[in-house]
Scaffold this motif. Structure first.
Motif, mmCIF file in Angstrom:
data_model
loop_
_atom_site.group_PDB
_atom_site.id
_atom_site.type_symbol
_atom_site.label_atom_id
_atom_site.label_comp_id
_atom_site.label_asym_id
_atom_site.label_seq_id
_atom_site.Cartn_x
_atom_site.Cartn_y
_atom_site.Cartn_z
ATOM 1 N N LEU A 197 1.098 -1.317 0.423
ATOM 2 C CA LEU A 197 0.136 -0.431 -0.006
ATOM 3 C C LEU A 197 1.045 1.149 -0.281
ATOM 4 O O LEU A 197 0.553 2.184 -1.150
ATOM 5 C CB LEU A 197 -0.778 -0.546 1.144
ATOM 6 N N ARG A 198 1.912 1.258 0.416
ATOM 7 C CA ARG A 198 2.614 2.547 0.608
ATOM 8 C C ARG A 198 3.700 2.626 -0.575
ATOM 9 O O ARG A 198 3.251 3.838 -0.846
ATOM 10 C CB ARG A 198 4.064 2.059 1.275
ATOM 11 N N ILE A 199 3.500 1.386 -1.772
ATOM 12 C CA ILE A 199 4.565 1.514 -3.211
ATOM 13 C C ILE A 199 2.600 2.361 -3.297
ATOM 14 O O ILE A 199 2.756 3.027 -4.187
ATOM 15 C CB ILE A 199 4.459 0.622 -4.117
ATOM 16 N N VAL B 93 -13.642 -0.609 0.404
ATOM 17 C CA VAL B 93 -13.045 0.951 0.112
ATOM 18 C C VAL B 93 -12.112 1.514 0.920
ATOM 19 O O VAL B 93 -12.008 2.816 0.341
ATOM 20 C CB VAL B 93 -14.528 1.292 -0.397
ATOM 21 N N LEU B 94 -12.074 0.995 1.898
ATOM 22 C CA LEU B 94 -11.688 2.513 3.340
ATOM 23 C C LEU B 94 -10.658 2.027 3.814
ATOM 24 O O LEU B 94 -9.206 2.599 3.994
ATOM 25 C CB LEU B 94 -12.505 1.982 4.579
ATOM 26 N N VAL C 179 -11.762 10.263 2.892
ATOM 27 C CA VAL C 179 -11.524 10.756 4.295
ATOM 28 C C VAL C 179 -10.129 9.384 4.853
ATOM 29 O O VAL C 179 -8.719 9.528 4.685
ATOM 30 C CB VAL C 179 -11.757 10.092 5.954
ATOM 31 N N PHE C 180 -10.663 8.374 4.712
ATOM 32 C CA PHE C 180 -9.368 6.778 4.580
ATOM 33 C C PHE C 180 -9.294 7.132 3.443
ATOM 34 O O PHE C 180 -7.577 6.692 3.867
ATOM 35 C CB PHE C 180 -10.534 6.052 4.999
ATOM 36 N N LEU D 274 -10.879 -5.228 14.704
ATOM 37 C CA LEU D 274 -10.295 -4.848 13.775
ATOM 38 C C LEU D 274 -8.611 -4.633 13.547
ATOM 39 O O LEU D 274 -8.252 -3.627 14.269
ATOM 40 C CB LEU D 274 -10.755 -5.038 12.574
ATOM 41 N N ASP D 275 -7.973 -5.521 13.356
ATOM 42 C CA ASP D 275 -6.686 -4.526 12.655
ATOM 43 C C ASP D 275 -6.500 -4.176 11.003
ATOM 44 O O ASP D 275 -7.149 -5.261 10.430
ATOM 45 C CB ASP D 275 -5.314 -4.996 12.310
ATOM 46 N N VAL D 276 -6.448 -3.223 10.388
ATOM 47 C CA VAL D 276 -6.573 -2.566 9.411
ATOM 48 C C VAL D 276 -5.155 -1.383 8.696
ATOM 49 O O VAL D 276 -4.825 -0.592 9.556
ATOM 50 C CB VAL D 276 -7.605 -1.588 9.028
ATOM 51 N N VAL D 277 -5.369 -1.716 7.409
ATOM 52 C CA VAL D 277 -4.112 -0.527 6.714
ATOM 53 C C VAL D 277 -4.327 -0.347 5.837
ATOM 54 O O VAL D 277 -5.637 -0.509 5.536
ATOM 55 C CB VAL D 277 -3.018 -1.641 6.177
ATOM 56 N N LEU D 278 -4.435 0.983 6.633
ATOM 57 C CA LEU D 278 -4.831 1.796 4.993
ATOM 58 C C LEU D 278 -4.393 2.476 4.367
ATOM 59 O O LEU D 278 -2.711 2.014 3.774
ATOM 60 C CB LEU D 278 -5.144 3.521 6.299
#
Length: 460
Positions: free
Chosen positions: A62-64, A207-208, A445-446, A172-176
């Motif tokens: 996700l960073r890339i 989608v978030l 926002v997310f 939940l653990d979530v990566v933005l």
């Protein structure tokens, strides 16, 4: 080389540098990433499939993606029925299927911490020695992941008594989209600090953010027999009214599944059972727990008073044979042609009216729509049958009519499959303009760059 091709090449190089062999560009993997069980496929070819094995893999991807503004489509086992995980041109398919560990089980606290890629049925097999289980029970439980169940807000056969996924997740653990990791929710039974972001992510269809872990609310395995009964009715409307009568009587079976005449006949043919009477519809009901026998007897009385012929299974083995007819629905539908499997819900008191609408749509549009329903909670699965690989326009016209019928009856476009690609055009009709725009604003926002699962849910 075009600018877009050069950009894709750069993204792929960065992914391989960060993730090595976890980046898959084989023809088979790219082709598989385009589709799910809905039969709908995204256009074009994805850049790559990333087989994440850890939270760090998801964050790196996700960073890339965020730095290069590359769309990312989260995927689990790809058993969805709304096109929500389909990955197309210029997109990265981010699979968390390999993240399938049970991190922790606390039977004393009735919770488990799991990774998203674990298969639903496998989870309960591994929880059983601890004397606990996770209640969400989608028909796809043998092949669908817990993360996918959460992302779509899945339900299942046991919803009538035990609720849906939303009722069985503590945190939940979530990566933005930018790679940040959030820990949402709590491990305690109660917790109302701040806004409930855990619930916001349940059913959010990727989608978030990307779900990378879940703290699940478990139930104790309670000794006691399961009682199963089967009721046959002369027509589906009578069966639907009977199921509503069970609910109105204050009875709460663990399973109450309805099959209309077409779906029942198809399942009997597939299983090589004696053909049912023409036009006959069927309810399969289960009760469980210490009072199961008394509850089954009370339900049988209501169903007989409502016009049903009722048989109670002699033992658990016979009960499973009765329920196997319902579980054969999907392969049975495949014998009738290509199927668009849909999902609407209405208030349980209006279930019979919704079946009237199904019959009307069949007549007016000249289509065949076999239906099964989780009658205990008013969730119908109409199956639109047609020939050929692509959904023809007249089928979408019929679906449009049926969706709007559900809304008129106070229902919803989807009870458990989600919106994905296939239902996005109707979303604003149910939400209204203000809520539709507010939900799009929340997504921004997310995911301010709009890289998470673009074209899904809020597409126009």
């Amino acid at each position: 080389m075009t600018d877009s091709a050069a950009a894709h090449t750069d993204v792929l190089a960065r992914l391989r540098d960060a993730l090595g062999e976890r980046v898959d560009t084989s023809a088979a993997a790219l082709a598989a990433a385009r589709a799910d069980k809905s039969g709908h496929a995204a256009a074009g070819t994805p850049i790559a499939v990333v087989h994440a094995a850890s939270v760090a893999d998801v964050q790196a991807t996700l960073r890339i993606a965020n730095e290069t503004r590359t769309p990312v489509v989260p995927r689990g086992a790809a058993t969805g029925l709304a096109g929500g995980a389909n990955t197309g041109t210029g997109e990265i398919a981010l699979s968390v299927r390999a993240m399938d560990r049970i991190v922790e089980v606390r039977a004393d606290d009735l919770l488990a911490v799991v990774e998203p890629g674990i298969i639903n049925a496998d989870l309960n097999t591994r929880l059983a020695p601890h004397g606990v289980w996770w209640a969400p029970d989608p028909a796809s439980r043998e092949i669908s992941t817990v993360g996918g169940n959460i992302a779509t807000g899945a339900g299942g056969l046991l919803c009538a008594k035990y609720g849906v996924v939303r009722d069985a997740v503590l945190g939940l653990d979530v990566v933005l989209a930018d790679g940040r990791l959030l820990h949402l929710g709590h491990r305690s039974v109660k917790g109302v600090t701040g806004l409930d972001l855990t619930s916001l992510f349940i059913g959010s269809e990727g989608v978030l953010g990307v779900i990378v872990g879940a703290t699940l609310k478990l139930r104790r395995l309670v000794p006691g027999a399961v009682h199963t009964l089967a009721a046959t009715f002369p027509d589906v409307r009578t069966a639907a009214a009977a199921s509503a009568a069970v609910t109105a009587a204050g009875l709460q079976p663990s399973v109450m599944e309805l099959m209309d005449a077409t779906s029942l006949a198809a399942a009997h043919r597939l299983l090589r059972l004696t053909a049912p009477e023409p036009g006959a519809a069927h309810l399969t009901v289960q009760t469980d727990g210490p009072a199961a026998a008394d509850e089954a007897a009370a339900i049988a009385r209501v169903l007989r008073a409502s016009g049903g012929e009722v048989a109670i299974a002699a033992d658990a083995e016979e009960g499973e044979r009765l329920l196997a007819v319902r579980r054969a629905m999907h392969p049975a539908m495949e014998t009738l042609g290509t199927t668009l499997i849909e999902d609407v819900s209405v208030p349980r008191s209006r279930l019979a009216e919704m079946f009237d609408e199904v019959a009307r749509v069949e007549r007016e549009h000249g289509v065949t729509i076999p239906v099964v329903a989780h009658a205990g909670d008013g969730n119908l699965h109409p199956n639109f049958i047609f020939e050929g690989p692509d959904v023809p326009a007249h089928i979408w016209d019929a679906a449009d009519d049926l969706f709007r019928s559900a809304l008129r009856l106070g229902g919803t476009l989807t009870g458990e499959h989600g919106i994905g690609v296939l239902k996005s055009r109707w979303l604003a009709d149910e939400l209204g303009d203000d809520q539709w725009r507010l939900q799009r604003d929340i997504k921004a926002v997310f995911d301010p760059l709009g890289i998470l699962n673009p074209g899904k849910v809020f597409a126009v």
